[in-house]
Design a protein around this motif. Structure first.
Motif, short mmCIF file in Angstrom:
data_model
loop_
_atom_site.label_atom_id
_atom_site.label_comp_id
_atom_site.label_asym_id
_atom_site.label_seq_id
_atom_site.Cartn_x
_atom_site.Cartn_y
_atom_site.Cartn_z
N ASN A 160 0.81 -1.22 0.00
CA ASN A 160 0.00 0.00 0.00
C ASN A 160 0.84 1.28 0.00
O ASN A 160 0.34 2.35 -0.33
CB ASN A 160 -0.96 0.00 1.18
CG ASN A 160 -2.06 -1.04 1.00
OD1 ASN A 160 -2.31 -1.50 -0.10
ND2 ASN A 160 -2.72 -1.41 2.09
N SER A 229 -12.58 -4.19 -1.73
CA SER A 229 -11.33 -4.37 -2.46
C SER A 229 -11.35 -3.83 -3.88
O SER A 229 -10.41 -3.17 -4.33
CB SER A 229 -10.94 -5.86 -2.48
OG SER A 229 -10.46 -6.26 -1.23
N LYS A 238 -5.51 0.47 -2.40
CA LYS A 238 -5.06 -0.87 -2.04
C LYS A 238 -4.39 -1.46 -3.27
O LYS A 238 -4.96 -1.45 -4.36
CB LYS A 238 -6.29 -1.69 -1.63
CG LYS A 238 -6.01 -2.99 -0.96
CD LYS A 238 -7.32 -3.58 -0.44
CE LYS A 238 -7.05 -4.91 0.23
NZ LYS A 238 -8.31 -5.49 0.75
#
Length: 332
Positions: A160, A229, A238
């Motif tokens: 990240n 996600s 992400k």
């Protein structure tokens, strides 16, 4: 606003209100083009309301996890075996609290005050990592936390740190440097127990058995059921999916445990040589959601400690914010 060596600009309040009402299609296209080119988004830049919301949620939960995560290890400072390990654990706990401060600073650049974040944590509205709601019963538990949970965190944070939001990426870069030392500390303690007396190795194996499912939960639900996600990866908040990070963790650390003669409580755990992916028993995801939502063995205990710390430290914060009261403080 100043935090940990980085200067963050306060978001424009008018800009925030505009973003919350609707996303301008033209601005959205420019924003997504910048992300596609690998550019960093900074606090003063235009961003979609959903990007701001998701990023605030992610960084805030990360900050809470650093603060709460110091509690199970902090209780072992006075009981750590030997002066060297006591000093190392003190330094580590101090680092974790510092990481929380860096992350709160980064989250504040998105428009949410630290006071609001702390209030949401203490009320149970904001979440934090599932792994910090389990008891550290023995020194072996602290060892497993120091090696495997820190290792899992590094897998997540290194990925990240290459993301799209500048303040978060810069905070993660600094955090990862310090986490690498924590990992070495945990590995050293792990080796000591794994190669020590039969009783020490049994204690380590017992801790490993108890922590394995929470560690498998750490990266979050499988990609097919994860709620956040896809959008987070589209906007480079992400940088890897939950399943990808879990596989990377298993690929790196399971062989290290097996080399030490340790076992893992999953008879199905193995690497598929054809796909290059690890296969394992699907952990109990109902338990994961129960823990995340406040039903874990230590959720209430950990939050109660934070409530106590918040109340006991109120006079200090009040004095620091009020020059008249600060002058009245006794001098040591």
């Amino acid at each position: 606003m100043y935090g940990g060596g980085y200067i963050f600009d306060e978001p424009n309040k008018k800009q925030l209100r505009e973003e919350q009402q609707h996303d301008d299609p033209e601005k959205l296209a420019i924003f997504e083009a910048r992300i596609s080119k690998g550019e960093k988004i900074e606090p003063g830049d235009w961003m979609p309301a959903e990007y701001r919301r998701q990023l605030t949620r992610l960084i805030e939960q990360h900050a809470h996890s650093e603060i709460i995560g110091a509690l199970p290890e902090g209780t072992w400072i006075t009981r750590a075996p030997g002066f060297k390990r006591k000093l190392a654990l003190i330094a580590k706990v101090q680092d974790e609290i510092g990481h929380g401060q860096l992350l709160y600073n980064a989250a504040e650049t998105l428009g949410k005050s630290r006071e609001a974040m702390i209030n949401d944590l203490l009320s149970g509205k904001s979440k934090y990592s599932n792994v910090f709601n389990y008891p550290a019963k023995t020194w072996a538990d602290v060892t497993v936390i120091g090696f495997l949970i820190d290792a899992a965190a590094i897998v997540n944070q290194v990925a990240n740190a290459k993301g799209s939001y500048g303040p978060y990426c810069r905070a993660l870069e600094r955090i990862c440097y310090e986490e690498s030392f924590h990992l070495k500390q945990g590995h050293d303690a792990l080796i000591a127990l794994a190669t020590g007396t039969p009783m020490q190795k049994d204690m380590l194996q017992d801790a490993l058995n108890r922590w394995w499912q929470p560690i498998m939960h750490f990266f979050g639900p499988p990609d097919k059921v994860s709620q956040h996600s896809e959008k987070l990866m589209q906007w480079r908040v992400k940088m890897a999916s939950n399943d990808e990070m879990r596989n990377q963790f298993l690929d790196t650390y399971v062989p290290k445990l097996w080399e030490l003669g340790l076992t893992l409580p999953d008879p199905l755990l193995h690497k598929n040589t054809e796909t290059g992916r690890w296969e394992y028993t699907d952990p109990d995801w109902d338990l994961f959601f129960k823990v995340i939502n406040g039903g874990g063995p230590c959720n209430q205990e950990r939050l109660q400690v934070r409530r106590w710390a918040e109340e006991e430290g109120r006079w200090v914060r009040k004095a620091l914010m009020n020059p008249k009261e600060r002058r009245a403080l006794p001098v040591a």
